[in-house]
Design an enzyme around this catalytic site. Structure first.
Site, PDB file in Angstrom:
ATOM      1  NE  ARG A  61      -1.682  -1.150  12.119  1.00  0.00           N
ATOM      2  CZ  ARG A  61      -2.128  -1.553  10.937  1.00  0.00           C
ATOM      3  NH1 ARG A  61      -1.301  -1.620   9.903  1.00  0.00           N
ATOM      4  NH2 ARG A  61      -3.388  -1.895  10.774  1.00  0.00           N
ATOM      5  CG  HIS A 114      -6.053  -5.440   2.665  1.00  0.00           C
ATOM      6  ND1 HIS A 114      -6.703  -4.235   2.857  1.00  0.00           N
ATOM      7  CD2 HIS A 114      -6.104  -5.678   1.326  1.00  0.00           C
ATOM      8  CE1 HIS A 114      -7.119  -3.773   1.697  1.00  0.00           C
ATOM      9  NE2 HIS A 114      -6.769  -4.629   0.755  1.00  0.00           N
ATOM     10  CB  CYS A 122       9.301 -17.193   6.516  1.00  0.00           C
ATOM     11  SG  CYS A 122      11.049 -17.444   6.091  1.00  0.00           S
ATOM     12  CB  THR A 182     -15.247   0.322   3.018  1.00  0.00           C
ATOM     13  OG1 THR A 182     -16.399   0.719   2.282  1.00  0.00           O
ATOM     14  CG2 THR A 182     -15.456  -1.080   3.576  1.00  0.00           C
ATOM     15  CB  SER A 183     -11.993   4.775   2.575  1.00  0.00           C
ATOM     16  OG  SER A 183     -11.244   3.912   1.721  1.00  0.00           O
TER      17      SER A 183
END
Length: 238
Positions: A61, A114, A122, A182-183
């Protein structure tokens, strides 16, 4: 439709704004989660069980993001941000996307709820840092020197989105809420239109097709983001 330019615009973007740049969406027909099981690739449990597979998925990705270029929707939002700033206003750009196309288009302030695919987290020391190359299990954290603790700095299923307090504060101070690509099915982002309506903030959806929460918006523009976003912003004088 608003007849005069707003002064405080809150824009929420989703995968649809980057689709014309060649980056896949997630929940529509043919989207990523119709082809891959998110429970095996996008959860802390999946990473603990099979880190190599998860890292390989996100490494691919990352390559896709680096190969993509911003489209007309990204560029139009960057122009609108600059024009509002010149008038003493602001555009708060909140994205669910983990790519950096908004930044490369010229947007100066982007809040990634997100996370960001071009950053690494880390798990030992919780520090983050930029990374454009593959993440391997043998990598050493440059901050704490631990091995095998690095993961993509993205929000997986079951984890809390980033910057929620700042996002909701910016939304409360806006006079226009716009959701692009957007969904309308992923919370808390899908609930922001209801927060806006509760504060009498004008709302608009810009999407290829009606989202799951389309009925919650005051108005809508449907079509390709690269055409619909610049057209809508031009209507607003932005």
């Amino acid at each position: 439709m608003l007849r005069s330019p707003p002064q405080a615009v809150f824009v929420l973007t989703g995968a649809g704004v980057s689709a014309e740049s060649g980056l896949g969406t997630f929940r529509d027909a043919g989207g990523m989660w119709s082809r891959f099981d998110p429970m095996r690739l996008a959860t802390p449990e999946a990473f603990a069980e099979d880190p190599d597979t998860v890292l390989d998925f996100y490494n691919l990705r990352r390559c896709g993001v680096l190969a993509a270029v911003p489209n007309a929707a990204h560029a139009a939002l960057a122009r609108a941000e600059a024009r509002l700033a010149a008038r003493g206003g602001r555009l708060f750009l909140c994205t669910q996307n983990v790519d950096d196309l908004h930044e490369r288009a010229g947007s100066r302030t982007v809040v990634h709820m997100h996370g960001e695919l071009l950053k690494v987290l880390c798990q030992a020391c919780t520090r983050t840092f930029a990374r454009r190359t593959d993440i391997l299990r043998t990598d050493v954290c440059p901050h704490c020197a631990r091995i095998g603790t690095l993961r993509p700095d993205v929000v997986w299923f079951g984890e809390m989105p980033h910057h929620r307090d700042a996002i909701e504060a910016a939304l409360a101070g806006s006079d226009l809420f716009v959701a692009v690509g957007t969904s309308g099915s992923v919370y808390p982002a899908a609930g922001y239109v209801s927060l806006a309506r509760a504060r009498n903030i004008r709302t608009c959806e810009i999407n290829l097709a009606p989202s799951d929460n389309a009925d919650a918006f005051d108005e809508a523009r449907y079509g390709r983001a690269g055409e619909a976003v610049p057209a809508f912003l031009a209507e607003l004088g932005l």
